[in-house]
Design an enzyme around this catalytic site. Structure first.
Site, PDB file in Angstrom:
ATOM      1  CE  LYS A 176     -37.010  44.359 -20.019  1.00 20.62           C
ATOM      2  NZ  LYS A 176     -38.279  43.826 -20.580  1.00 20.62           N
ATOM      3  CD  GLU A 252     -40.322  41.371  -4.417  1.00 20.17           C
ATOM      4  OE1 GLU A 252     -41.222  41.674  -5.209  1.00 20.17           O
ATOM      5  OE2 GLU A 252     -40.102  41.987  -3.375  1.00 20.17           O
ATOM      6  CB  CYS A 286     -45.987  36.021  -7.707  1.00 22.52           C
ATOM      7  SG  CYS A 286     -46.221  37.452  -6.647  1.00 22.52           S
ATOM      8  CD  GLU A 388     -44.848  30.864 -11.186  1.00 21.85           C
ATOM      9  OE1 GLU A 388     -43.857  31.013 -11.927  1.00 21.85           O
ATOM     10  OE2 GLU A 388     -45.188  31.710 -10.339  1.00 21.85           O
TER      11      GLU A 388
HETATM   12  P1  NAD Z   1     -40.044  36.802 -16.849  1.00 29.17           P
HETATM   13  O1  NAD Z   1     -38.974  36.305 -15.973  1.00 29.17           O
HETATM   14  O2  NAD Z   1     -40.311  36.094 -18.119  1.00 29.17           O
HETATM   15  O3  NAD Z   1     -39.793  38.315 -17.264  1.00 29.17           O
HETATM   16  C1  NAD Z   1     -39.626  39.328 -16.282  1.00 29.17           C
HETATM   17  C2  NAD Z   1     -38.770  40.430 -16.864  1.00 29.17           C
HETATM   18  O4  NAD Z   1     -37.457  39.940 -17.084  1.00 29.17           O
HETATM   19  C3  NAD Z   1     -39.265  40.980 -18.184  1.00 29.17           C
HETATM   20  O5  NAD Z   1     -39.134  42.379 -18.166  1.00 29.17           O
HETATM   21  C4  NAD Z   1     -38.322  40.346 -19.187  1.00 29.17           C
HETATM   22  O6  NAD Z   1     -38.165  41.093 -20.366  1.00 29.17           O
HETATM   23  C5  NAD Z   1     -37.028  40.301 -18.395  1.00 29.17           C
HETATM   24  N1  NAD Z   1     -36.047  39.320 -18.850  1.00 29.17           N
HETATM   25  C6  NAD Z   1     -36.274  38.116 -19.432  1.00 29.17           C
HETATM   26  N2  NAD Z   1     -35.100  37.484 -19.694  1.00 29.17           N
HETATM   27  C7  NAD Z   1     -34.114  38.309 -19.252  1.00 29.17           C
HETATM   28  C8  NAD Z   1     -32.685  38.217 -19.236  1.00 29.17           C
HETATM   29  N3  NAD Z   1     -32.044  37.160 -19.718  1.00 29.17           N
HETATM   30  N4  NAD Z   1     -31.994  39.254 -18.699  1.00 29.17           N
HETATM   31  C9  NAD Z   1     -32.629  40.332 -18.200  1.00 29.17           C
HETATM   32  N5  NAD Z   1     -33.977  40.479 -18.204  1.00 29.17           N
HETATM   33  C10 NAD Z   1     -34.709  39.474 -18.709  1.00 29.17           C
HETATM   34  O7  NAD Z   1     -41.360  36.854 -15.931  1.00 29.17           O
HETATM   35  P2  NAD Z   1     -42.844  37.235 -16.395  1.00 29.17           P
HETATM   36  O8  NAD Z   1     -43.347  36.125 -17.229  1.00 29.17           O
HETATM   37  O9  NAD Z   1     -42.847  38.623 -16.894  1.00 29.17           O
HETATM   38  O10 NAD Z   1     -43.606  37.246 -14.992  1.00 29.17           O
HETATM   39  C11 NAD Z   1     -44.179  36.127 -14.406  1.00 29.17           C
HETATM   40  C12 NAD Z   1     -43.265  35.544 -13.348  1.00 29.17           C
HETATM   41  O11 NAD Z   1     -42.998  36.529 -12.352  1.00 29.17           O
HETATM   42  C13 NAD Z   1     -43.872  34.370 -12.604  1.00 29.17           C
HETATM   43  O12 NAD Z   1     -42.899  33.388 -12.402  1.00 29.17           O
HETATM   44  C14 NAD Z   1     -44.284  34.982 -11.263  1.00 29.17           C
HETATM   45  O13 NAD Z   1     -44.373  34.079 -10.196  1.00 29.17           O
HETATM   46  C15 NAD Z   1     -43.181  35.968 -11.055  1.00 29.17           C
HETATM   47  N6  NAD Z   1     -43.585  37.005 -10.114  1.00 29.17           N
HETATM   48  C16 NAD Z   1     -43.063  36.987  -8.851  1.00 29.17           C
HETATM   49  C17 NAD Z   1     -43.473  37.942  -7.927  1.00 29.17           C
HETATM   50  C18 NAD Z   1     -42.915  37.942  -6.525  1.00 29.17           C
HETATM   51  O14 NAD Z   1     -43.146  38.908  -5.806  1.00 29.17           O
HETATM   52  N7  NAD Z   1     -42.213  36.917  -6.095  1.00 29.17           N
HETATM   53  C19 NAD Z   1     -44.395  38.920  -8.295  1.00 29.17           C
HETATM   54  C20 NAD Z   1     -44.913  38.894  -9.590  1.00 29.17           C
HETATM   55  C21 NAD Z   1     -44.489  37.939 -10.502  1.00 29.17           C
END
Ligand code: NAD
Length: 484
Positions: A176, A252, A286, A388
């Site tokens: 997804k 992550e 991140c 963040e």
């Molecule tokens: P997000 O959590 O908003 O979304 C990530 C994914 O989760 C998307 O595909 C979204 O559609 C899905 N999603 C959202 N709500 C959901 C639910 N209730 N159930 C299932 N899926 C759901 O994150 P984002 O805004 O896309 O990305 C940014 C975040 O990702 C930041 O917090 C960043 O630090 C983190 N990040 C972490 C790493 C790491 O390696 N630790 C790497 C990259 C990004």
């Protein structure tokens, strides 16, 4: 107009619902994304489950490894297509895509092809009362159908970091992608068709999170394990969904990473590195450093130097080779980042540079642009120092002692990464071992060896991926005990 279709059971398909994909550089509509709901998720998960029992499940390790290497070759052959697709989705400069993000996708498939072929499992000779003994050994079995939920900030890199080990271990996947970045996951479907990956092994369902494809996928009881990269809050929701049916998770999550700059560091190299760690990908990394602590004798000089470099970044068209700064991913995210820019001032920050929206040429005026921003003078309790932001910004504060630097770095609910700059090797080892994070870089940042464990401490994640650690998550280890 482009159409971003689901990729299910080896074929591209559409669904009734759809939404527009906007380009972050100008907010123009660049495509239609089909939204998967329960029905599409169910179709994809069933295809993934069926594929486990088909030719994929019976394939020899050598053939699987050869397929993974073919995927890497095909990504490399279609390198420009991937670069262009991801540039359109994220608005980031071509150089970022060409040098950092897209090559890693091919590398992810190659490394896990090697790992799965070469990492042994364990065995023990066990003493028994009759003196004959027993032989214990472990075998690895694929976990089954893996749900892969991805963010938008480095879409192909982060998605293949999960898909490659999952497939290497013999699982099937339902991906997804983020609703903001559908393009490269769909393009990878074309790659899978070209190399002849059996139908149902790699599936993609587009859509949102809550009440959409993300939530339906993570709740689906035929999904055996879930790997997720994204915000900590989303991870909490997914963990609740995974509890139902006792499915394993690898997370992550977010970060609020500290950089520690000691007065004896190589100053120019440190500044170069912090320009990247604070502003690369418009701060949407991140591992980026939104908190920088500088030993007091160097503090003023460091702040001034980083400010000059921030002001030299050139926002613009991603195709323009002189562009060094892209936009944020969306207008929605820009609102969030700008709300922190306001909050910083309200909380008493000294604005060193930036703090607003840059003036852009007319064609780009509606894009999600923000200025690279540096603050000083805030207390550690300020929300801008604790939360963040995920934008091109950082707060810089002075420190006086090594112990204070360690305490400041650790004063966060997050624990993803740290970067330490010093020429005192003993100090580097001492400090690195005390920092509560998954990865610490010394005199570098974002330098990744894909064989090493990657993940977050505290609220930055659960589990480790990379090298043999990915095998731990993507396989189930079974013990076989033979009484001799
Ligand atoms: P997000 O959590 O908003 O979304 C990530 C994914 O989760 C998307 O595909 C979204 O559609 C899905 N999603 C959202 N709500 C959901 C639910 N209730 N159930 C299932 N899926 C759901 O994150 P984002 O805004 O896309 O990305 C940014 C975040 O990702 C930041 O917090 C960043 O630090 C983190 N990040 C972490 C790493 C790491 O390696 N630790 C790497 C990259 C990004």
């Amino acid at each position: 107009m482009k159409e971003f279709k689901h990729f299910i059971n080896g074929e591209f398909c559409i669904s009734e619902n759809y939404f527009d994909k906007l380009c972050p550089t100008d907010s123009n509509v660049i495509g239609r994304v089909y939204e998967g709901l329960e029905q599409e998720v169910d179709h994809a998960v069933n295809a993934a489950e069926a594929a486990l029992a088909g030719p994929w499940g019976k394939m020899s390790l050598d053939s699987r490894v050869a397929l993974l290497n073919s995927i890497a070759d095909e990504i490399t052959r279609r390198f420009d297509d991937f670069v262009t697709a991801e540039m359109a989705d994220t608005g980031q400069p071509r150089s970022t895509m060409e040098h950092a993000f897209i090559p890693r996708a091919a590398a992810n498939f190659r490394i896990f092809a090697d790992v799965v072929k070469n990492v042994p499992s364990e065995s023990f000779m066990t003493d028994t009362p009759d003196g004959a003994g027993a032989l214990n050994y472990a075998i690895r079995k694929p976990k089954g159908v893996i749900g892969v939920v991805c963010p938008w900030n480095a879409p192909l890199l982060l998605m293949t970091w999960k898909v490659a080990p999952a497939l290497a271990c013999g699982n099937t996947v339902v991906v997804k992608p983020s609703e903001e970045t559908p393009a490269t996951a769909a393009l990878l479907g074309e790659v899978m068709q070209t190399v002849g990956l059996p139908a149902g092994v790699y599936n993609v369902v587009h859509g949102g999170g809550e009440n959409s494809a993300g939530a339906f996928l993570t709740a689906h009881q035929k999904v055996d394990a879930i790997t997720f990269t994204g915000e900590t809050g989303t991870g909490t929701a997914i963990m609740k969904a995974a509890a139902n049916g006792m499915r394993d998770v690898s997370f992550e999550l977010g970060g609020k990473n500290a950089g520690l700059v000691f007065a004896d560091c190589d100053f120019d190299k440190a500044v170069d590195s912090f320009v990247r760690s604070a502003f690369l990908n418009c701060g949407q990394v991140c591992l980026g450093t939104e908190r920088i602590y500088v030993e007091r004798p160097l503090f003023e000089k460091f702040v001034a130097a980083l400010a000059i470099r921030a002001e030299q970044l050139k926002a613009g068209d991603p195709e323009d080779p002189t562009t060094t700064l892209g936009p944020l991913i969306s207008q929605g995210h820009r609102e969030k980042v700008l709300s922190y820019y306001k909050k910083a001032i309200a909380e008493g920050a000294n604005l060193v540079t930036g703090g607003g929206v840059p003036e852009m040429p007319e064609a780009l005026a509606n894009g999600a642009w923000v200025q690279p921003t540096i603050w000083t003078g805030l207390p550690e309790t300020a929300s801008v120092v604790q939360e963040e932001i995920f934008g091109p910004c950082c707060h810089i504060a002075p420190f006086d002692t090594e112990a204070e630097a360690v305490a400041l770095a650790n004063a966060s609910d997050y624990g993803l990464s740290t970067t330490i700059w010093t020429s005192d090797l003993s100090c580097a080892h001492r400090v690195a071992a005390q920092i509560e994070v998954g990865i610490t870089w010394v005199n570098s940042w974002f330098l990744r060896d894909l064989r090493t464990p990657f993940g977050g401490s505290k609220q930055s994640g659960i589990g480790r991926e990379g090298g043999v650690h990915s095998l731990e998550f993507y396989t189930e280890t079974r013990n076989i005990c033979i009484k001799l």
